[in-house]
Motif scaffolding. Sequence first.
Motif, PDB file in Angstrom:
ATOM      1  N   CYS A 329       0.832  -1.203   0.000  1.00 52.33           N
ATOM      2  CA  CYS A 329       0.000   0.000   0.000  1.00 52.33           C
ATOM      3  C   CYS A 329       0.868   1.255   0.000  1.00 52.33           C
ATOM      4  O   CYS A 329       2.108   1.182   0.074  1.00 52.33           O
ATOM      5  N   GLU A 330       0.186   2.393  -0.041  1.00 56.71           N
ATOM      6  CA  GLU A 330       0.847   3.690   0.041  1.00 56.71           C
ATOM      7  C   GLU A 330       0.034   4.585   0.957  1.00 56.71           C
ATOM      8  O   GLU A 330      -1.204   4.591   0.909  1.00 56.71           O
ATOM      9  N   VAL A 331       0.721   5.310   1.817  1.00 56.68           N
ATOM     10  CA  VAL A 331       0.038   6.226   2.746  1.00 56.68           C
ATOM     11  C   VAL A 331      -0.504   7.416   1.961  1.00 56.68           C
ATOM     12  O   VAL A 331       0.233   8.090   1.239  1.00 56.68           O
ATOM     13  N   THR A 332      -1.808   7.667   2.080  1.00 57.92           N
ATOM     14  CA  THR A 332      -2.423   8.816   1.404  1.00 57.92           C
ATOM     15  C   THR A 332      -2.790   9.925   2.363  1.00 57.92           C
ATOM     16  O   THR A 332      -3.033  11.059   1.942  1.00 57.92           O
ATOM     17  N   GLY A 338      -8.208  10.141  18.285  1.00 54.55           N
ATOM     18  CA  GLY A 338      -8.095   9.842  19.711  1.00 54.55           C
ATOM     19  C   GLY A 338      -6.653   9.994  20.144  1.00 54.55           C
ATOM     20  O   GLY A 338      -6.008  11.014  19.872  1.00 54.55           O
ATOM     21  N   ASP A 339      -6.094   8.975  20.791  1.00 49.21           N
ATOM     22  CA  ASP A 339      -4.703   9.038  21.212  1.00 49.21           C
ATOM     23  C   ASP A 339      -3.792   8.290  20.238  1.00 49.21           C
ATOM     24  O   ASP A 339      -2.654   7.968  20.561  1.00 49.21           O
ATOM     25  N   GLN A 340      -4.312   8.011  19.037  1.00 45.92           N
ATOM     26  CA  GLN A 340      -3.534   7.295  18.036  1.00 45.92           C
ATOM     27  C   GLN A 340      -3.468   8.090  16.736  1.00 45.92           C
ATOM     28  O   GLN A 340      -4.079   9.143  16.597  1.00 45.92           O
ATOM     29  N   ILE A 341      -2.721   7.538  15.798  1.00 47.62           N
ATOM     30  CA  ILE A 341      -2.635   8.096  14.455  1.00 47.62           C
ATOM     31  C   ILE A 341      -3.371   7.154  13.509  1.00 47.62           C
ATOM     32  O   ILE A 341      -3.146   5.938  13.533  1.00 47.62           O
ATOM     33  N   ARG A 342      -4.276   7.722  12.709  1.00 44.44           N
ATOM     34  CA  ARG A 342      -4.951   6.902  11.706  1.00 44.44           C
ATOM     35  C   ARG A 342      -4.317   7.173  10.353  1.00 44.44           C
ATOM     36  O   ARG A 342      -4.235   8.328   9.910  1.00 44.44           O
ATOM     37  N   ALA A 343      -3.879   6.100   9.716  1.00 49.10           N
ATOM     38  CA  ALA A 343      -3.281   6.196   8.389  1.00 49.10           C
ATOM     39  C   ALA A 343      -4.276   5.700   7.356  1.00 49.10           C
ATOM     40  O   ALA A 343      -4.820   4.594   7.474  1.00 49.10           O
ATOM     41  N   ASP A 344      -4.532   6.531   6.356  1.00 50.70           N
ATOM     42  CA  ASP A 344      -5.356   6.116   5.222  1.00 50.70           C
ATOM     43  C   ASP A 344      -4.425   5.572   4.146  1.00 50.70           C
ATOM     44  O   ASP A 344      -3.439   6.226   3.773  1.00 50.70           O
ATOM     45  N   GLU A 348      -3.116  -2.067  -3.182  1.00 47.73           N
ATOM     46  CA  GLU A 348      -3.792  -3.333  -3.453  1.00 47.73           C
ATOM     47  C   GLU A 348      -5.138  -3.405  -2.748  1.00 47.73           C
ATOM     48  O   GLU A 348      -6.106  -3.939  -3.284  1.00 47.73           O
ATOM     49  N   LEU A 349      -5.194  -2.863  -1.528  1.00 45.65           N
ATOM     50  CA  LEU A 349      -6.439  -2.842  -0.762  1.00 45.65           C
ATOM     51  C   LEU A 349      -6.545  -1.509  -0.024  1.00 45.65           C
ATOM     52  O   LEU A 349      -5.780  -1.255   0.910  1.00 45.65           O
ATOM     53  N   PRO A 350      -7.469  -0.630  -0.390  1.00 46.39           N
ATOM     54  CA  PRO A 350      -7.648   0.619   0.362  1.00 46.39           C
ATOM     55  C   PRO A 350      -8.147   0.294   1.771  1.00 46.39           C
ATOM     56  O   PRO A 350      -9.092  -0.487   1.940  1.00 46.39           O
ATOM     57  N   LEU A 351      -7.504   0.865   2.756  1.00 46.78           N
ATOM     58  CA  LEU A 351      -7.920   0.584   4.131  1.00 46.78           C
ATOM     59  C   LEU A 351      -7.422   1.678   5.067  1.00 46.78           C
ATOM     60  O   LEU A 351      -6.653   2.558   4.677  1.00 46.78           O
TER      61      LEU A 351
END
Length: 385
Positions: A329-332, A338-344, A348-351
């Motif tokens: 994948c690639e970070v978009t 919250g207290d975390q980082i969400r990576a889009d 191969e699979l968007p998630l």
Amino acid sequence: MSNPHSRTADDAGSSGGRDAETVREHSVAAAPPREPLAGDAGLDAHLVVERSAFRLDVALTAVPGEVVALLGPNGAGKTTALRALAGLVPLSAGHLRLDGSALERTPPENRPVGVVFQDYLLFPHLSALDNVAFGPRCQGVGKAEARAQAAAWLDRMGLADHAGAKPRRLSGGQAQRVAVARALATRPRLLLLDEPLAALDARTRLEVRAQLRRHLAAFEAVAVLVTHDPLDAMVLADRLVVVEHGRVVQQGTPSDIARHPRTDYIAQLVGLNLYRGRADRHTVRLDAGPSITTTEDLSGPVFVAFPPSAVTLFRDRPTGASARNLWRCEVTGLETHGDQIRADLAGELPLAADLTTVAAAELGLHPGAPVWATVKATQTHAYPA
């Protein structure tokens, strides 16, 4: 909602410049409840509203004591449905029965319905006590008795010390409780709440949500709540009805909706990655994308879901990893969640993947960074589509 014009200015005070139609639409008074017919208690509605560029077609049922939340994105038709139940929007087709009585042709002021509007719409010239007493007065209750009933409701809401306060002197949470008391004082058979917590700040919202849940739990008739906030819906409602584009796309208990989302909108609300495909035993071939290995043994059309926290990221292709599912994948995008980082992620699979700030820093994540994403089969959940 009994006719607010049946009371004189001496009874309810000056309207403060509101025209008669506005006061009528915003009234929360209700007619005295009728005895339900045997076997017909509760709400049975098929709401069809036709507009030039929009069609609402929603079936809705509920039993006395049940709290149902209409949940959906902006423009889905939630408020139109609520206003149709109140009689403020006429039905183009369908039916509306409450406790066995047809209400399609019943004027709003004669329906046994109480409404709590999003901005509460308390009469600014009346005290909290007289705001609550307004409904019983519209039902023909004497002034002294109506005020006694209102005082009892304010005491139940923890607002006895604020009975004489005008709305401008009340906090947001206090005004919300007065609005709920005003609706409940009419003893409605159907209570409608339109985004009842939307006007509150985060801290007040937490406290008032808990209070409102207690009051709804004690309400013996049907309550319908409209919201776009999943937490409000999950905490306050016994059952969720999710509406998108004017139609019901899923309904069930909060736990069932959270565990088995059936649209991208619902999956995003409950924080899950959701995909649709066809299962052949433990392998699901996605409609658009690669395969996912699951622990469920299924066949045919299915959904596959897993939380962002189940995703593990690597900068280099992992060797010896136990995860059965591996995608490049690639970070978009990156955002605090919250207290975390969400990576889009795309590829191969968007998630979406959740990780700690330390892990994000160690991986050197940034938009455009290549990564490998893994998910263990045991952390996926497949179910029939």
